[in-house]
Write a protein that holds these residues in place. Sequence first.
Motif, short mmCIF file in Angstrom:
data_model
loop_
_atom_site.label_atom_id
_atom_site.label_comp_id
_atom_site.label_asym_id
_atom_site.label_seq_id
_atom_site.Cartn_x
_atom_site.Cartn_y
_atom_site.Cartn_z
N PRO A 1 5.14 -3.52 -0.29
CA PRO A 1 4.01 -3.39 -0.84
C PRO A 1 2.90 -4.30 -0.66
N GLN B 1 11.94 -3.70 2.63
CA GLN B 1 11.86 -2.16 3.13
C GLN B 1 10.46 -1.71 2.71
N GLU B 2 9.83 -1.77 1.59
CA GLU B 2 8.66 -1.03 1.24
C GLU B 2 7.29 -1.77 1.52
#
Length: 217
Positions: free
Chosen positions: A125, A122-123
Amino acid sequence: MKIDFEKQGGLVPAIIQDANTRKVLMLGYMNQEAYEKTIETRKVTFWSRSHNRLWTKGETSGNFLNLVDIKVDCDNDTLLVQATPDGPTCHTGTDTCWGENNDSSPLLFLAELQDFINFRHQEMPKGSYTTSLFKDGVNRMAQKLGEEALETVIEACNGSKEKLVYEASDMIYHLIVLLTSKGLRIEDIAAELQKRHDPNWDKERRQAKAAKAGTKD
């Protein structure tokens, strides 16, 4: 959330469960004031029947129960309180009031790892290996899974147990990444295996296959 404190004279049983291990740690009682203080401070607080006062678990020992979630049962008169303990829960020094060890099952970590990989998905990073796999796409993820599976087979045939566990762990990790990219979770695999464990599973599968073949005829 509606809690019926009046049904049992102002108190409701509160079953305390470790939010991570799912072990039942203790049973206490809450009144309205104890419940509200628990919500406010995020430290599980009870009504002490023997001392006739509010009692926050850990206020003297330091072994607090840190609130994660509270659920009420279908009759609105019993609470399931999920918390993370700072130390032993029982006043005798044991992990639970039943003298059990509050050890986490390594199998439960697979769900935790799945949640972590979901977060990465989702993120996305920067600097994360998992992120790089998602960015490389399904073909690369499938290739990595195949490589790790091959290395697992090699260790099973010619390596040590330690190296087999190491390579199998890499394989499972890359499998979860691939599943996540397809909108699936490791629990979906567990559910499929659970279904197959049913003695009637193979019989039903053969019947379905025969019915399908008959339709084609």
